[in-house]
Design a protein around this motif. Structure first.
Motif, PDB file in Angstrom:
ATOM      1  N   ILE A 231      39.162  33.531  25.332  1.00  0.00           N
ATOM      2  CA  ILE A 231      40.207  33.466  24.109  1.00  0.00           C
ATOM      3  C   ILE A 231      41.123  32.491  24.343  1.00  0.00           C
ATOM      4  CG2 ILE A 231      41.504  34.636  22.489  1.00  0.00           C
ATOM      5  CD1 ILE A 231      38.465  35.069  21.987  1.00  0.00           C
ATOM      6  N   PRO A 232      41.502  31.550  24.034  1.00  0.00           N
ATOM      7  CA  PRO A 232      42.643  30.313  24.229  1.00  0.00           C
ATOM      8  C   PRO A 232      43.922  31.070  24.553  1.00  0.00           C
ATOM      9  CG  PRO A 232      41.126  29.335  22.793  1.00  0.00           C
ATOM     10  CD  PRO A 232      40.748  30.683  22.656  1.00  0.00           C
ATOM     11  N   ARG A 233      44.372  31.967  23.376  1.00  0.00           N
ATOM     12  CA  ARG A 233      45.890  32.667  23.606  1.00  0.00           C
ATOM     13  C   ARG A 233      45.582  33.280  24.977  1.00  0.00           C
ATOM     14  NH1 ARG A 233      47.452  36.134  18.868  1.00  0.00           N
ATOM     15  NH2 ARG A 233      47.526  34.013  17.617  1.00  0.00           N
ATOM     16  N   LEU A 234      44.978  34.111  25.094  1.00  0.00           N
ATOM     17  CA  LEU A 234      44.854  34.977  26.362  1.00  0.00           C
ATOM     18  C   LEU A 234      44.819  34.014  27.669  1.00  0.00           C
ATOM     19  CD1 LEU A 234      42.582  38.228  25.941  1.00  0.00           C
ATOM     20  CD2 LEU A 234      45.078  38.005  26.578  1.00  0.00           C
ATOM     21  N   VAL A 235      44.044  32.963  27.351  1.00  0.00           N
ATOM     22  CA  VAL A 235      44.091  32.044  28.842  1.00  0.00           C
ATOM     23  C   VAL A 235      45.433  31.452  29.007  1.00  0.00           C
ATOM     24  CG1 VAL A 235      43.293  29.855  29.426  1.00  0.00           C
ATOM     25  CG2 VAL A 235      41.452  31.421  28.361  1.00  0.00           C
ATOM     26  N   ASN A 236      46.178  31.226  27.907  1.00  0.00           N
ATOM     27  CA  ASN A 236      47.388  30.764  27.950  1.00  0.00           C
ATOM     28  C   ASN A 236      48.343  31.719  28.600  1.00  0.00           C
ATOM     29  OD1 ASN A 236      46.500  28.362  26.682  1.00  0.00           O
ATOM     30  ND2 ASN A 236      47.627  28.506  24.911  1.00  0.00           N
ATOM     31  N   ILE A 237      48.272  32.909  28.119  1.00  0.00           N
ATOM     32  CA  ILE A 237      49.216  33.828  28.491  1.00  0.00           C
ATOM     33  C   ILE A 237      48.919  34.523  30.134  1.00  0.00           C
ATOM     34  CG2 ILE A 237      49.767  36.398  28.478  1.00  0.00           C
ATOM     35  CD1 ILE A 237      49.119  36.191  25.480  1.00  0.00           C
ATOM     36  N   LEU A 238      47.710  34.189  30.484  1.00  0.00           N
ATOM     37  CA  LEU A 238      47.322  34.478  31.936  1.00  0.00           C
ATOM     38  C   LEU A 238      47.661  33.421  32.879  1.00  0.00           C
ATOM     39  CD1 LEU A 238      43.863  36.357  31.225  1.00  0.00           C
ATOM     40  CD2 LEU A 238      46.187  37.563  32.055  1.00  0.00           C
ATOM     41  N   ALA A 239      47.313  32.289  32.518  1.00  0.00           N
ATOM     42  CA  ALA A 239      47.758  30.918  33.110  1.00  0.00           C
ATOM     43  C   ALA A 239      49.100  31.101  33.508  1.00  0.00           C
ATOM     44  CB  ALA A 239      46.819  29.784  32.393  1.00  0.00           C
ATOM     45  N   HIS A 240      49.624  31.232  32.412  1.00  0.00           N
ATOM     46  CA  HIS A 240      51.272  30.777  32.574  1.00  0.00           C
ATOM     47  C   HIS A 240      51.916  31.907  33.646  1.00  0.00           C
ATOM     48  CE1 HIS A 240      55.612  30.675  31.738  1.00  0.00           C
ATOM     49  NE2 HIS A 240      55.858  31.864  31.137  1.00  0.00           N
ATOM     50  N   LYS A 241      51.421  33.328  33.607  1.00  0.00           N
ATOM     51  CA  LYS A 241      51.833  34.195  34.483  1.00  0.00           C
ATOM     52  C   LYS A 241      51.478  33.716  35.692  1.00  0.00           C
ATOM     53  CE  LYS A 241      52.135  38.060  31.042  1.00  0.00           C
ATOM     54  NZ  LYS A 241      51.967  39.493  30.899  1.00  0.00           N
ATOM     55  N   ALA A 242      50.240  33.336  35.992  1.00  0.00           N
ATOM     56  CA  ALA A 242      49.592  32.977  37.250  1.00  0.00           C
ATOM     57  C   ALA A 242      50.462  31.741  38.096  1.00  0.00           C
ATOM     58  CB  ALA A 242      48.268  32.586  37.153  1.00  0.00           C
ATOM     59  N   LEU A 243      50.926  30.858  37.142  1.00  0.00           N
ATOM     60  CA  LEU A 243      51.681  29.746  37.486  1.00  0.00           C
ATOM     61  C   LEU A 243      53.005  30.203  37.993  1.00  0.00           C
ATOM     62  CD1 LEU A 243      50.930  26.897  34.990  1.00  0.00           C
ATOM     63  CD2 LEU A 243      50.423  26.794  37.390  1.00  0.00           C
ATOM     64  N   LEU A 244      53.555  31.193  37.406  1.00  0.00           N
ATOM     65  CA  LEU A 244      54.861  31.770  38.001  1.00  0.00           C
ATOM     66  C   LEU A 244      54.654  32.334  39.124  1.00  0.00           C
ATOM     67  CD1 LEU A 244      56.056  33.586  34.661  1.00  0.00           C
ATOM     68  CD2 LEU A 244      57.435  31.875  35.744  1.00  0.00           C
ATOM     69  N   LEU A 245      53.678  33.263  39.385  1.00  0.00           N
ATOM     70  CA  LEU A 245      53.269  33.853  40.868  1.00  0.00           C
ATOM     71  C   LEU A 245      53.113  33.071  41.852  1.00  0.00           C
ATOM     72  CD1 LEU A 245      51.099  36.774  39.145  1.00  0.00           C
ATOM     73  CD2 LEU A 245      53.038  37.129  40.520  1.00  0.00           C
ATOM     74  N   VAL A 254      46.948  27.725  42.105  1.00  0.00           N
ATOM     75  CA  VAL A 254      46.760  29.115  41.678  1.00  0.00           C
ATOM     76  C   VAL A 254      45.394  29.585  42.115  1.00  0.00           C
ATOM     77  CG1 VAL A 254      46.642  30.388  39.831  1.00  0.00           C
ATOM     78  CG2 VAL A 254      47.996  28.522  39.739  1.00  0.00           C
ATOM     79  N   GLU A 255      45.493  30.713  42.948  1.00  0.00           N
ATOM     80  CA  GLU A 255      44.470  31.308  43.502  1.00  0.00           C
ATOM     81  C   GLU A 255      43.868  32.621  42.513  1.00  0.00           C
ATOM     82  OE1 GLU A 255      42.906  29.780  46.073  1.00  0.00           O
ATOM     83  OE2 GLU A 255      44.436  28.447  46.709  1.00  0.00           O
ATOM     84  N   ARG A 256      42.597  32.987  42.802  1.00  0.00           N
ATOM     85  CA  ARG A 256      42.329  34.215  42.205  1.00  0.00           C
ATOM     86  C   ARG A 256      43.170  35.354  42.143  1.00  0.00           C
ATOM     87  NH1 ARG A 256      36.854  35.744  40.917  1.00  0.00           N
ATOM     88  NH2 ARG A 256      36.532  37.898  40.790  1.00  0.00           N
ATOM     89  N   ARG A 257      43.832  35.576  43.492  1.00  0.00           N
ATOM     90  CA  ARG A 257      44.759  36.846  43.256  1.00  0.00           C
ATOM     91  C   ARG A 257      45.724  36.632  42.446  1.00  0.00           C
ATOM     92  NH1 ARG A 257      48.966  36.140  46.632  1.00  0.00           N
ATOM     93  NH2 ARG A 257      48.895  34.371  47.936  1.00  0.00           N
ATOM     94  N   HIS A 258      46.403  35.625  42.244  1.00  0.00           N
ATOM     95  CA  HIS A 258      47.450  35.221  41.167  1.00  0.00           C
ATOM     96  C   HIS A 258      46.883  35.449  39.928  1.00  0.00           C
ATOM     97  CE1 HIS A 258      48.904  32.075  44.455  1.00  0.00           C
ATOM     98  NE2 HIS A 258      49.579  33.246  44.553  1.00  0.00           N
ATOM     99  N   VAL A 259      45.795  35.079  39.485  1.00  0.00           N
ATOM    100  CA  VAL A 259      45.278  35.556  38.152  1.00  0.00           C
ATOM    101  C   VAL A 259      45.264  36.917  37.935  1.00  0.00           C
ATOM    102  CG1 VAL A 259      43.352  35.108  36.514  1.00  0.00           C
ATOM    103  CG2 VAL A 259      44.084  33.304  37.869  1.00  0.00           C
ATOM    104  N   GLY A 260      44.480  37.623  39.050  1.00  0.00           N
ATOM    105  CA  GLY A 260      44.235  39.058  39.094  1.00  0.00           C
ATOM    106  C   GLY A 260      45.545  39.992  38.939  1.00  0.00           C
ATOM    107  N   LEU A 261      46.939  39.520  39.640  1.00  0.00           N
ATOM    108  CA  LEU A 261      47.930  40.002  39.366  1.00  0.00           C
ATOM    109  C   LEU A 261      48.446  39.790  37.765  1.00  0.00           C
ATOM    110  CD1 LEU A 261      49.675  39.257  42.692  1.00  0.00           C
ATOM    111  CD2 LEU A 261      49.038  41.374  42.050  1.00  0.00           C
ATOM    112  N   ALA A 262      48.222  38.685  37.299  1.00  0.00           N
ATOM    113  CA  ALA A 262      48.537  38.333  35.990  1.00  0.00           C
ATOM    114  C   ALA A 262      47.842  39.242  34.905  1.00  0.00           C
ATOM    115  CB  ALA A 262      48.351  36.819  35.616  1.00  0.00           C
ATOM    116  N   VAL A 263      46.487  39.377  35.232  1.00  0.00           N
ATOM    117  CA  VAL A 263      45.711  40.328  34.425  1.00  0.00           C
ATOM    118  C   VAL A 263      46.077  41.697  34.565  1.00  0.00           C
ATOM    119  CG1 VAL A 263      43.370  41.561  34.292  1.00  0.00           C
ATOM    120  CG2 VAL A 263      43.670  39.006  34.820  1.00  0.00           C
TER     121      VAL A 263
END
Length: 295
Positions: A231-245, A254-263
């Protein structure tokens, strides 16, 4: 915030419908093609449906930007309006100046005259209603009556409905069956595939000025797809947070664990019920990732 760190000119994963970021996936391109073919046919209603966050508003704006000078568009983003107010909103979009106490007859007469005037100029008028699942039934019936306005060759007004799947349930009601019969073109927008997601991320990063190598590792993309369902909106939210991390740690990928923390920070991505909560995710702050900046 992190743009300079990653070589970006702007944040690539905003949730506002910026047409410069329109991504031509199979679904979005087919939906756009359906709209372009439909409006050139000059008949009836057109319906575009999709789950929350699949890009319907962005598609609507891209569609309007794609139309040429022969088209006049009237866009109503929030059609939760009773029939008279909806007609007034249409009149406003058509740049009609009306008395404050205009009666229903004069209102419809003025709209009809304006539509005929534009048709005489070779213009085709399209009314686009976003969030169409929210339109009251009596207002849907009023819209149907508007499409009765026509010349000998074509309708004076075409109507495009953009809505969540609940719109289909409304249109199945016996009381508005005549409207449902007038929907000549329709398309349902789905989620991004796993392969599409790779291209989607690269596209948005490129538009935002990124010129480097892979920014999201393959493992990160896999985790992102699993959590967002494409879902594009969720992708955007998670990708943005992962970049912040990643930025907070001084990393350039951006690694898998960054996305995991964003999730973990995004309720809508946790569990099988994410489609119903995707809209709520847009208002979740990034407060819980600020530890990365002070660690």
């Amino acid at each position: 915030m992190y743009q300079g760190h990653f070589g970006l000119t702007e944040a690539p994963f905003g949730i506002t419908p910026d047409t410069s970021y329109f991504f031509t996936s199979a679904h979005s391109q087919q939906a756009l093609n359906t709209l372009l073919v439909a409006v050139r046919s000059g008949e009836g209603f057109i319906k575009i449906t999709g789950e929350v966050g699949t890009g319907k508003t962005l598609l609507c704006r891209k569609f309007m930007a794609t139309l040429g000078e022969d088209f006049v568009t009237a866009y109503i983003p929030n059609p939760y309006l009773e029939p008279r107010t909806l007609m007034l909103a249409l009149a406003d979009e058509l740049e009609l100046i009306l008395p404050r106490d205009v009666d229903q007859h004069q209102l419809l007469k003025s709209i009809t005259f304006r539509l005929m005037e534009l048709a005489a100029q070779g213009k085709q008028v399209i009314l686009l209603l976003d969030e169409a699942q929210a339109i009251p039934l009596e207002s849907l019936e009023a819209l149907r009556l508007l499409t009765n306005l026509e010349t000998e060759k074509r309708k004076l007004l075409q109507i495009v409905l953009f809505g969540q799947p609940e719109l289909n349930k409304h249109l199945e009601m016996e009381s508005i069956r005549q409207l449902a019969q007038r929907i000549t073109f329709h398309y349902h927008m789905g989620a991004l595939s796993r392969d599409d997601l790779e291209y989607y991320l690269a596209h948005r990063l490129r538009v935002a000025g990124f010129t480097g190598a892979r920014l999201f590792s393959r493992a990160a993309v896999s985790r992102l797809y699993a959590a967002s369902g494409g879902i594009p909106r969720l992708v955007n939210i998670l990708a943005h947070k992962a970049l912040l991390l990643a930025y907070g740690e001084g990393r350039h990928q951006v690694e898998r664990r960054h996305v995991g923390l964003a999730v973990k920070d995004t309720a809508a991505s946790q569990g099988w019920w994410w489609p119903w909560l995707a809209g709520a995710a847009a208002v979740i702050g990034v407060a819980s990732v600020t530890w990365a900046f002070v660690k």
